[in-house]
Design a protein around this motif. Sequence first.
Motif, PDB file in Angstrom:
ATOM      1  N   MET A   1       0.816  -1.202   0.000  1.00 13.63           N
ATOM      2  CA  MET A   1       0.000   0.000   0.000  1.00 13.63           C
ATOM      3  C   MET A   1       0.854   1.258   0.000  1.00 13.63           C
ATOM      4  O   MET A   1       0.484   2.272  -0.583  1.00 13.63           O
ATOM      5  CB  MET A   1      -0.931  -0.006   1.220  1.00 13.63           C
ATOM      6  CG  MET A   1      -2.017  -1.071   1.189  1.00 13.63           C
ATOM      7  SD  MET A   1      -3.122  -0.884  -0.211  1.00 13.63           S
ATOM      8  CE  MET A   1      -3.928   0.649   0.243  1.00 13.63           C
ATOM      9  N   SER A   2       2.006   1.194   0.648  1.00 10.23           N
ATOM     10  CA  SER A   2       2.893   2.351   0.686  1.00 10.23           C
ATOM     11  C   SER A   2       3.380   2.708  -0.708  1.00 10.23           C
ATOM     12  O   SER A   2       3.464   3.884  -1.065  1.00 10.23           O
ATOM     13  CB  SER A   2       4.081   2.077   1.606  1.00 10.23           C
ATOM     14  OG  SER A   2       4.976   3.172   1.591  1.00 10.23           O
ATOM     15  N   VAL A   3       3.678   1.679  -1.515  1.00  7.78           N
ATOM     16  CA  VAL A   3       4.141   1.928  -2.886  1.00  7.78           C
ATOM     17  C   VAL A   3       3.042   2.593  -3.706  1.00  7.78           C
ATOM     18  O   VAL A   3       3.298   3.524  -4.478  1.00  7.78           O
ATOM     19  CB  VAL A   3       4.591   0.604  -3.547  1.00  7.78           C
ATOM     20  CG1 VAL A   3       4.951   0.842  -5.007  1.00  7.78           C
ATOM     21  CG2 VAL A   3       5.759   0.006  -2.799  1.00  7.78           C
ATOM     22  N   ILE A   8       0.817   7.508  -6.236  1.00  5.96           N
ATOM     23  CA  ILE A   8      -0.288   8.441  -6.484  1.00  5.96           C
ATOM     24  C   ILE A   8       0.096   9.867  -6.115  1.00  5.96           C
ATOM     25  O   ILE A   8      -0.150  10.812  -6.865  1.00  5.96           O
ATOM     26  CB  ILE A   8      -1.543   8.000  -5.694  1.00  5.96           C
ATOM     27  CG1 ILE A   8      -2.051   6.646  -6.228  1.00  5.96           C
ATOM     28  CG2 ILE A   8      -2.631   9.056  -5.769  1.00  5.96           C
ATOM     29  CD1 ILE A   8      -3.198   6.061  -5.436  1.00  5.96           C
ATOM     30  N   VAL A   9       0.671  10.040  -4.961  1.00  7.97           N
ATOM     31  CA  VAL A   9       1.031  11.379  -4.493  1.00  7.97           C
ATOM     32  C   VAL A   9       2.398  11.813  -5.021  1.00  7.97           C
ATOM     33  O   VAL A   9       2.757  12.988  -4.914  1.00  7.97           O
ATOM     34  CB  VAL A   9       1.007  11.411  -2.946  1.00  7.97           C
ATOM     35  CG1 VAL A   9       1.212  12.815  -2.419  1.00  7.97           C
ATOM     36  CG2 VAL A   9      -0.322  10.869  -2.422  1.00  7.97           C
ATOM     37  N   ILE A  62       1.478  20.140  -2.865  1.00  7.20           N
ATOM     38  CA  ILE A  62       0.461  20.478  -3.862  1.00  7.20           C
ATOM     39  C   ILE A  62      -0.837  19.744  -3.548  1.00  7.20           C
ATOM     40  O   ILE A  62      -0.817  18.645  -2.975  1.00  7.20           O
ATOM     41  CB  ILE A  62       0.952  20.136  -5.280  1.00  7.20           C
ATOM     42  CG1 ILE A  62       1.280  18.647  -5.402  1.00  7.20           C
ATOM     43  CG2 ILE A  62       2.162  20.983  -5.634  1.00  7.20           C
ATOM     44  CD1 ILE A  62       1.738  18.234  -6.788  1.00  7.20           C
ATOM     45  N   PRO A  63      -1.986  20.307  -3.896  1.00  2.49           N
ATOM     46  CA  PRO A  63      -3.273  19.697  -3.535  1.00  2.49           C
ATOM     47  C   PRO A  63      -3.447  18.311  -4.155  1.00  2.49           C
ATOM     48  O   PRO A  63      -2.911  18.013  -5.231  1.00  2.49           O
ATOM     49  CB  PRO A  63      -4.299  20.690  -4.088  1.00  2.49           C
ATOM     50  CG  PRO A  63      -3.555  21.963  -4.258  1.00  2.49           C
ATOM     51  CD  PRO A  63      -2.147  21.584  -4.598  1.00  2.49           C
ATOM     52  N   VAL A  64      -4.213  17.476  -3.484  1.00  4.77           N
ATOM     53  CA  VAL A  64      -4.561  16.137  -3.973  1.00  4.77           C
ATOM     54  C   VAL A  64      -6.075  16.014  -3.978  1.00  4.77           C
ATOM     55  O   VAL A  64      -6.726  16.285  -2.955  1.00  4.77           O
ATOM     56  CB  VAL A  64      -3.931  15.038  -3.093  1.00  4.77           C
ATOM     57  CG1 VAL A  64      -4.460  13.664  -3.506  1.00  4.77           C
ATOM     58  CG2 VAL A  64      -2.422  15.061  -3.216  1.00  4.77           C
ATOM     59  N   ALA A  65      -6.623  15.635  -5.118  1.00  2.00           N
ATOM     60  CA  ALA A  65      -8.083  15.466  -5.269  1.00  2.00           C
ATOM     61  C   ALA A  65      -8.842  16.731  -4.872  1.00  2.00           C
ATOM     62  O   ALA A  65      -9.940  16.665  -4.316  1.00  2.00           O
ATOM     63  CB  ALA A  65      -8.572  14.273  -4.458  1.00  2.00           C
TER      64      ALA A  65
END
Length: 429
Positions: A1-3, A8-9, A62-65
């Motif tokens: 999950m960390s990968v 994604i981020v 930076i913003p996410v979603a």
Amino acid sequence: MSVIADTIVRTVELGVTITDAALDGDTTVVFCDLVDRGPQRCPGCGGVGVYRDTVERRATDIPVAGHPLLLRVRVRRYRCVSSTCERVVFSADSSRLARAGATTTRRCARFVLRRLVLDRTTIAAVARELGRSWDTVNAIAVAAIGDLLAASGPARLDGVRVIGVDEHRWAHTRHAEGDGFVTVIVDLTPVVDGVGPARLLDLVAGRSAAAMTDWLTAQTPQFRRQVEVVAMDGFGGYETAATSAVPDAVTVMDPFHVVALAGAKLDACRQRVQQDTTGHRGRTGDPLYRSRRTLRTRLQLLTTRQRARLEAVFADYAHTPVEVTWMIYQQIITAYAHPNPGEGKTLLANVIDTIRAAVPAGLNKLTTLGRTLQRRRRDVLAYFTHRASNGPTEAINGRLEALRRNALGFRNLINYRIRSLLHCGALAL
């Protein structure tokens, strides 16, 4: 999950890896660890340190979603074991994440610049996206543009052979710096060479010969030697500055302003004749007033109906001054529109000679136009040789007006200059 989360981020490029996440109101909080980069060496002596403790560093990313993102990064601290070193404790290297002492990530500055330059977003909108204050985001933009200008250095002015100069009103409040006006200096070389658009070089407080002269003299001798053409409007102060600071450069009075000057004299003549013949200002049914826009239309673009209207106006002997001024106005337009620059230059030179030597009595506005064109004769006719127009300068002026409206005005000229360079300076992001 960390990968997956790191992908994604895209936190890998910051030198951190995600360990957990949580929500804090509208803000997404991501907990991270620095990526292990082996033994940490003391920046003072270079010796390998001994683990001491762990602290947390917070940085806005930076913003996410569509939501602000806050990184809470665990940073290890080490103790220097060398007795001769002045450093006692040092932290693991987190320079990839952010600058020393910064509360935003490095890529946050790039995000701010892209939003301001490419998306034409306001500082306030970017501040809402990041969940930070207006002052913080503005400080990021100021620092980023400073870095861009420093990175380009004097090379930013290399190859500038043609410049355009114009005035611009940046503030409508009392006591604004430069009385609310600035001198806009634009690089027209790409336009003249046909390789690209114009770009803003700088903004200088004030609209005077001194403002322009000070800017030119502040540049390197090499820059002043390479300037060949200076395009401008009818303001004599800019001509004075150019001839004194770059004496080898050719000054060019922009065709738009020459035609606009002639059009203004045509309007003034029409208004005077209107008053003399009717005893009042123009009204809807008055022939001259009804023809005010038709008189300013280029001859080749007139419709049959418009031509008939002008013929009816000129049939009245009392309107002869308007007809004569209109003919000079059309001759100036025709000279600039001639496909052969040499022929166009001859036509305009003949117009200037005509209205300087053979203007009938009573055409005071035409006489004034003749004096102005004769005084700036060299600048006016230089256009046909160098084809340098101040039109791109006016276009950048319009973009600056849009920027000022978008930001609902500026109170600080430093901020306005920085935002203007970001929008129109063609800086490499």
